[in-house]
Design a protein around this motif. Structure first.
Motif, PDB file in Angstrom:
ATOM      1  N   ILE A 155       0.843  -1.198   0.000  1.00 57.83           N
ATOM      2  CA  ILE A 155       0.000   0.000   0.000  1.00 57.83           C
ATOM      3  C   ILE A 155       0.877   1.247   0.000  1.00 57.83           C
ATOM      4  O   ILE A 155       1.653   1.456   0.935  1.00 57.83           O
ATOM      5  N   VAL A 159      -2.109   6.449  -0.467  1.00 54.30           N
ATOM      6  CA  VAL A 159      -3.388   5.779  -0.209  1.00 54.30           C
ATOM      7  C   VAL A 159      -3.702   5.827   1.288  1.00 54.30           C
ATOM      8  O   VAL A 159      -4.836   6.122   1.697  1.00 54.30           O
ATOM      9  N   SER A 206       3.365   3.951   7.250  1.00 58.67           N
ATOM     10  CA  SER A 206       3.730   3.447   5.922  1.00 58.67           C
ATOM     11  C   SER A 206       5.082   2.743   5.924  1.00 58.67           C
ATOM     12  O   SER A 206       5.341   1.890   5.066  1.00 58.67           O
TER      13      SER A 206
END
Length: 330
Positions: A155, A159, A206
């Motif tokens: 991902i 996003v 992230s």
């Protein structure tokens, strides 16, 4: 004392070799940026004028091109920029219409703040979740951490940023959507802290999947080593065995991994700053790229490359200092 002196000399030689290697690398990056920007189909004059380009006369456009040096060859522009760098002048940014050094000085502190907090979030999450997952291997928490970690590896940060905005800013309205402060408000500690929470969390989360899975795997490997088995045989408690005997061994490769994650951290900062309109240096990359801003692009690319090289060097030095068995050979 001789051993300590020898060790210091090895680390000093490592630093010297890396710094000497960095000079040609940075030069190649600067040249590459100029060549790639020259091949771009975008006309910098359009970005410089904006919508006013349609009402400007040909004479005005030609005069502006001559003043900005846009009609010069790419190598002529590169040579002019390099000569300026050697004299301490990074040039003038066409997209920001300010000296490049001024743009960097104004924006770099905000990027450093975002990256530092985001990195701290990633390290804390990875260490806590990775240690608990390895400690309770096969349990519900371990399976959940492993599944989520593998699922989030693919991902991209933007996003996560859009999902975070939708949930926490637009849905629950707990945090501001973007910017450094609320409109019209000064940059106080309270304002900056509230606006920092969401982008820093997104940047940190992230980066967490690779780190947490690495901590879990390294700790599981360390738990099977002889010195850990010896600690258990001496009757030490499980918490002492894990935290004081196995974890230090597992942290050495973790420090090395942190150095290799610097490029991903830089890329993530660019995406996060763009989505959250964070006024950092990474967000300026997008603006400079759209404007084919040679001086700004070259300075930012060299700065990002220097950050990657410095992160790798610091990670290697930290490992060499923490483990005498590691040879500082560069």
């Amino acid at each position: 004392m001789n051993g300590r002196t020898s060790r210091s000399r090895e680390i000093g030689m490592l630093v010297a070799r890396r710094l000497a290697f960095a000079v040609p690398v940075l030069a190649v990056v600067a040249v590459g940026v100029f060549l790639l920007a020259a091949a771009s189909p975008f006309d910098p004059i359009h970005q410089y004028y904006g919508v006013d380009v349609f009402s400007a006369t040909e004479a005005d456009l030609a005069a502006t091109r001559a003043r900005l040096g846009l009609d010069d060859g790419v190598f002529q522009q590169l040579g002019r920029w390099l000569s300026g760098v050697l004299s301490g002048d990074l040039g003038t940014s066409r997209s920001f219409r300010q000296p490049v050094a001024q743009v960097v000085a104004e924006r770099l502190p905000w990027t450093l703040l975002l990256v530092t907090v985001g990195l701290a979030v990633a390290v804390v999450l990875a260490l806590v979740a990775g240690v608990v997952a390895a400690w309770r291997q096969g349990g519900l928490f371990d399976r959940a951490v492993t599944a989520v970690g593998h699922a989030m590896e693919g991902i991209p940060p933007f996003v996560l940023a859009l999902v975070a905005i939708a949930v926490f800013a637009l849905g629950f309205r707990w945090l501001p959507v973007a910017g450094l402060t609320d409109p019209g408000m000064p940059a106080t500690v309270d304002q900056v802290a509230r606006h920092l929470v969401l982008p820093a969390l997104v940047l940190g989360v992230s980066q967490t999947p690779w780190l947490v899975l690495h901590v879990r795997g390294s700790l599981l490997a360390a738990l099977g080593e002889d010195h850990v088995a010896g600690a258990r045989a001496r009757g030490l408690g499980e918490a002492t065995v894990v935290l004081r005997h196995a974890l230090p061994t597992a942290l050495l490769p973790f420090v090395t991994l942190m150095g290799t994650r610097i490029p991903e951290l830089v890329t993530g900062a660019v995406l996060v700053e763009t989505v959250f309109s964070w006024p950092g240096i990474a967000e300026a990359v997008v603006t400079a790229a759209l404007a084919v801003d040679f001086p700004m692009l070259a300075a930012l690319s060299v700065l990002a490359t220097a950050a990657v090289l410095l992160g790798s060097l610091l990670a290697d030095v930290a490992v060499a200092l923490a483990d005498p068995r590691v040879v500082a050979d560069g």
